[in-house]
Scaffold this motif. Sequence first.
Motif, PDB file in Angstrom:
ATOM      1  N   ILE A 117       0.833  -1.208   0.000  1.00  0.00           N
ATOM      2  CA  ILE A 117       0.000   0.000   0.000  1.00  0.00           C
ATOM      3  C   ILE A 117       0.866   1.255   0.000  1.00  0.00           C
ATOM      4  O   ILE A 117       0.515   2.259  -0.633  1.00  0.00           O
ATOM      5  CB  ILE A 117      -1.038   0.012   1.140  1.00  0.00           C
ATOM      6  N   THR A 118       2.031   1.213   0.640  1.00  0.00           N
ATOM      7  CA  THR A 118       2.910   2.383   0.599  1.00  0.00           C
ATOM      8  C   THR A 118       3.414   2.599  -0.825  1.00  0.00           C
ATOM      9  O   THR A 118       3.477   3.720  -1.321  1.00  0.00           O
ATOM     10  CB  THR A 118       4.104   2.220   1.559  1.00  0.00           C
ATOM     11  N   LEU A 119       3.728   1.486  -1.486  1.00  0.00           N
ATOM     12  CA  LEU A 119       4.160   1.542  -2.882  1.00  0.00           C
ATOM     13  C   LEU A 119       3.054   2.131  -3.760  1.00  0.00           C
ATOM     14  O   LEU A 119       3.296   2.982  -4.625  1.00  0.00           O
ATOM     15  CB  LEU A 119       4.477   0.110  -3.329  1.00  0.00           C
ATOM     16  N   ALA A 120       1.805   1.695  -3.495  1.00  0.00           N
ATOM     17  CA  ALA A 120       0.669   2.161  -4.301  1.00  0.00           C
ATOM     18  C   ALA A 120       0.451   3.661  -4.130  1.00  0.00           C
ATOM     19  O   ALA A 120       0.191   4.366  -5.109  1.00  0.00           O
ATOM     20  CB  ALA A 120      -0.593   1.396  -3.913  1.00  0.00           C
ATOM     21  N   PHE A 121       0.574   4.164  -2.899  1.00  0.00           N
ATOM     22  CA  PHE A 121       0.383   5.601  -2.673  1.00  0.00           C
ATOM     23  C   PHE A 121       1.481   6.411  -3.368  1.00  0.00           C
ATOM     24  O   PHE A 121       1.211   7.450  -3.966  1.00  0.00           O
ATOM     25  CB  PHE A 121       0.335   5.923  -1.176  1.00  0.00           C
TER      26      PHE A 121
ATOM     27  N   THR B 278      -6.225   5.147 -12.353  1.00  0.00           N
ATOM     28  CA  THR B 278      -7.267   4.180 -12.010  1.00  0.00           C
ATOM     29  C   THR B 278      -6.659   2.911 -11.400  1.00  0.00           C
ATOM     30  O   THR B 278      -7.230   2.323 -10.495  1.00  0.00           O
ATOM     31  CB  THR B 278      -8.084   3.787 -13.253  1.00  0.00           C
ATOM     32  N   ILE B 279      -5.468   2.512 -11.899  1.00  0.00           N
ATOM     33  CA  ILE B 279      -4.837   1.296 -11.388  1.00  0.00           C
ATOM     34  C   ILE B 279      -4.449   1.471  -9.917  1.00  0.00           C
ATOM     35  O   ILE B 279      -4.773   0.632  -9.071  1.00  0.00           O
ATOM     36  CB  ILE B 279      -3.596   0.935 -12.232  1.00  0.00           C
ATOM     37  N   SER B 280      -3.792   2.606  -9.598  1.00  0.00           N
ATOM     38  CA  SER B 280      -3.389   2.842  -8.203  1.00  0.00           C
ATOM     39  C   SER B 280      -4.618   2.920  -7.298  1.00  0.00           C
ATOM     40  O   SER B 280      -4.592   2.428  -6.174  1.00  0.00           O
ATOM     41  CB  SER B 280      -2.597   4.140  -8.087  1.00  0.00           C
ATOM     42  N   VAL B 281      -5.666   3.555  -7.801  1.00  0.00           N
ATOM     43  CA  VAL B 281      -6.854   3.721  -6.974  1.00  0.00           C
ATOM     44  C   VAL B 281      -7.483   2.363  -6.670  1.00  0.00           C
ATOM     45  O   VAL B 281      -7.818   2.052  -5.522  1.00  0.00           O
ATOM     46  CB  VAL B 281      -7.866   4.671  -7.655  1.00  0.00           C
ATOM     47  N   ILE B 282      -7.605   1.514  -7.710  1.00  0.00           N
ATOM     48  CA  ILE B 282      -8.141   0.166  -7.486  1.00  0.00           C
ATOM     49  C   ILE B 282      -7.262  -0.579  -6.483  1.00  0.00           C
ATOM     50  O   ILE B 282      -7.739  -1.223  -5.543  1.00  0.00           O
ATOM     51  CB  ILE B 282      -8.190  -0.624  -8.814  1.00  0.00           C
ATOM     52  N   PHE B 283      -5.947  -0.471  -6.676  1.00  0.00           N
ATOM     53  CA  PHE B 283      -4.981  -1.146  -5.817  1.00  0.00           C
ATOM     54  C   PHE B 283      -5.217  -0.767  -4.352  1.00  0.00           C
ATOM     55  O   PHE B 283      -5.357  -1.622  -3.472  1.00  0.00           O
ATOM     56  CB  PHE B 283      -3.576  -0.722  -6.267  1.00  0.00           C
ATOM     57  N   ILE B 284      -5.279   0.543  -4.092  1.00  0.00           N
ATOM     58  CA  ILE B 284      -5.434   1.012  -2.716  1.00  0.00           C
ATOM     59  C   ILE B 284      -6.762   0.553  -2.125  1.00  0.00           C
ATOM     60  O   ILE B 284      -6.814   0.039  -1.009  1.00  0.00           O
ATOM     61  CB  ILE B 284      -5.298   2.557  -2.669  1.00  0.00           C
ATOM     62  N   PHE B 285      -7.826   0.665  -2.915  1.00  0.00           N
ATOM     63  CA  PHE B 285      -9.137   0.291  -2.389  1.00  0.00           C
ATOM     64  C   PHE B 285      -9.241  -1.202  -2.096  1.00  0.00           C
ATOM     65  O   PHE B 285      -9.775  -1.609  -1.068  1.00  0.00           O
ATOM     66  CB  PHE B 285     -10.260   0.742  -3.345  1.00  0.00           C
ATOM     67  N   LEU B 288      -7.292  -2.043   1.056  1.00  0.00           N
ATOM     68  CA  LEU B 288      -7.922  -1.586   2.285  1.00  0.00           C
ATOM     69  C   LEU B 288      -9.200  -2.354   2.601  1.00  0.00           C
ATOM     70  O   LEU B 288      -9.393  -2.804   3.719  1.00  0.00           O
ATOM     71  CB  LEU B 288      -8.246  -0.092   2.193  1.00  0.00           C
ATOM     72  N   PHE B 289     -10.061  -2.498   1.595  1.00  0.00           N
ATOM     73  CA  PHE B 289     -11.397  -2.972   1.904  1.00  0.00           C
ATOM     74  C   PHE B 289     -11.623  -4.443   1.596  1.00  0.00           C
ATOM     75  O   PHE B 289     -12.522  -5.059   2.134  1.00  0.00           O
ATOM     76  CB  PHE B 289     -12.445  -2.112   1.182  1.00  0.00           C
ATOM     77  N   ARG B 290     -10.837  -5.012   0.690  1.00  0.00           N
ATOM     78  CA  ARG B 290     -10.999  -6.426   0.425  1.00  0.00           C
ATOM     79  C   ARG B 290      -9.649  -7.059   0.103  1.00  0.00           C
ATOM     80  O   ARG B 290      -9.381  -7.478  -1.037  1.00  0.00           O
ATOM     81  CB  ARG B 290     -11.987  -6.653  -0.718  1.00  0.00           C
ATOM     82  N   PRO B 291      -8.749  -7.120   1.120  1.00  0.00           N
ATOM     83  CA  PRO B 291      -7.390  -7.627   0.858  1.00  0.00           C
ATOM     84  C   PRO B 291      -7.374  -9.072   0.378  1.00  0.00           C
ATOM     85  O   PRO B 291      -6.356  -9.528  -0.149  1.00  0.00           O
ATOM     86  CB  PRO B 291      -6.675  -7.467   2.198  1.00  0.00           C
ATOM     87  N   THR B 292      -8.469  -9.818   0.538  1.00  0.00           N
ATOM     88  CA  THR B 292      -8.487 -11.185   0.015  1.00  0.00           C
ATOM     89  C   THR B 292      -8.833 -11.194  -1.472  1.00  0.00           C
ATOM     90  O   THR B 292      -8.778 -12.240  -2.096  1.00  0.00           O
ATOM     91  CB  THR B 292      -9.513 -12.057   0.764  1.00  0.00           C
TER      92      THR B 292
END
Lengths: 338, 300
Positions: A117-121, B278-285, B288-292
């Motif tokens: 997540i740090t990488l993603a930010f 969009t890729i980073s945003v999907i990644f972060i979400f 955070l919300f569904r790491p599985t």
Amino acid sequence: MSERARLSGWTIILLTLALLPLYLHSARWIDFLEMTLFVAVLGQGWNILGGYGGQYSFGNALLFGTGAYIQALLQFKFGISPWIAMWFAIAGVVAVGAMVGFLSFRYGLRGSYFALITLAFAEAFLVLSRSLKSITEGGSGVQLALNQDPAQAIATFQFNFAGPFLKEYGFYYTIFTILLVTYAITWWMERSRFGAQLVAVRENEDAALALGINTFKVKLGAICLSSAITASCGVYYVQKFLFIEPGIAFGPSKSVEALFAPIIGGLGTVVGPLLGSVFIHGVGEATKMTIGQALGGRPGVDLILFGTILILVLAFLPRGLVGLVEAVWKRLSGGRDA
Amino acid sequence: MELLGFSLPSYGWSTIFGSTISGVFLGSIYALVAVGLTLIYGVLHIINFAHGALLMLAMYAVYFLWNILGIDPYLAMLIVVPGGFAFGYGLQRFIIGKASHGKDEITLLVTLGVAIVIENMALFFFSATERSVRVPYDLDGIDLGVTYAVYPELAALVGSFLITLALWAFMTRTDTGKAIRAVSKERQGAQLVGINVDHIFAVTFGIGVACVAAAASLLVPTYAVHPQIGSLFVLIAFTVVVLGGMGSFVGALVGGFLIGVTEQLGRLYLGESLGVITISVIFIFVLLFRPTGLFGVKAG
């Protein structure tokens, strides 16, 4: 090592760092020392959260870059004094760090997930800094105006046209001061209740939680402190080079540089990042001086070396160079004081 | 369309459909890179940061096989896939496994070290020059009406399905596959019934690198090779793996297509440079919300 041995060690290190540039008196070597101390501070920023807290960030460029951009843009767009801008830069980075920390720790991200997540930010900010041209000037970066008036050297925090001493040593003693302050904070943190709680989180987060430590708060505190220290590197970088662009700010190289020094020097120790930085830059410089000619100045040699050293240290020196120094010290002092 | 003061351009259906199709092709490439990564994660429980560097290395191998020996990139698969397996096996068994003392967080850092060494060796020996392979048929293809699909794109699409299918068959039908699954579920238990865990780790890593080598063969006809090409794909591959669910093959395939289509639509609506956000945003979400992820099981 006894507390006394540590204190004398620190006195020798700091006196050497304070006086060495005056003795060397060479622009090339002062540049080298500046870069070494810069990475030592960047590494300490990583070490607070990674070394003491066991949360490995792979995106500290996010913190460095945000600090650098705030410092540059406040001067570039609004003509704000660099001495005021730097406080906004530090506060802004702490806010960004706290946001990332709040989200990651609130949702319980650990290990690989926290690294990702740090990488993603960092990547998201890289894309934003390239695309939002109206705010960040886009991919071409921000270039600050060069001050040519010696009388304004201190007011503009630019030493290129300053008097003889400031021109030569101004930036060296700037980064040396930042190092003193950040290392003193780390030294204090290590001995504080907060530091002990942070180490407890690293060693066993569930056990720490069971003992009544608010692990979320402790980790959040660590990422804020880490952010403030890393922000100071961003401020320093902008004042020295008067330039910042997305790749330098948010690209992976600053994230990687930040973690090399503490891991090689010794995770979770005050001196570790400094020792690591001196070692890798020393080896890098020695290579350039000895076989640099034979290699014909091709790029990549530094990082091949640093990567190899990283792997070797992880394999053979789990406590880094600090562990090695302590083992040697123990043997020399006949095992009397461990 | 108006959105938060930004006005989004509006397009006809054929443009949107065309972008979607090219997103599917792009997604198949992402899926190919992600399949090996998800396999390694599923068994070793680490993110292999060297994955992108290994992809780049395999692409150079394909390039030089074509440039020096004149071997067609697709035929080169017969060489680079076994070569990739051997390289990956050795890398895990003798370097990564040995240096990390069985600790996950150390493994993470070792793979980062390996990535840095490989990337900079490529920079040192091959320089930053972009090199591309021109196959005689690289501009031939099929007209799909809304867009034109060239053969290398179609090959990547078919290849990603075949490789995922082959992996799935290997994991369910062979003894080694069963041993890998046993190790991924219960490391110590597997050791107790006589499975050599170090060997299985290395085999898994080897298969992961073999997948990347296959991906390299399919990529070279459309992508120029340079030392940074791996990092271009690796962050996207991380996103695909997390979105699909770490350790899930079907997830990697579906995740690859979803990310490919999202990226292309993002580019269409937000512009070339902001579109990739969009890729980073999907990644972060997802983190955070569904790491599985979509198809993953809860990490133990």
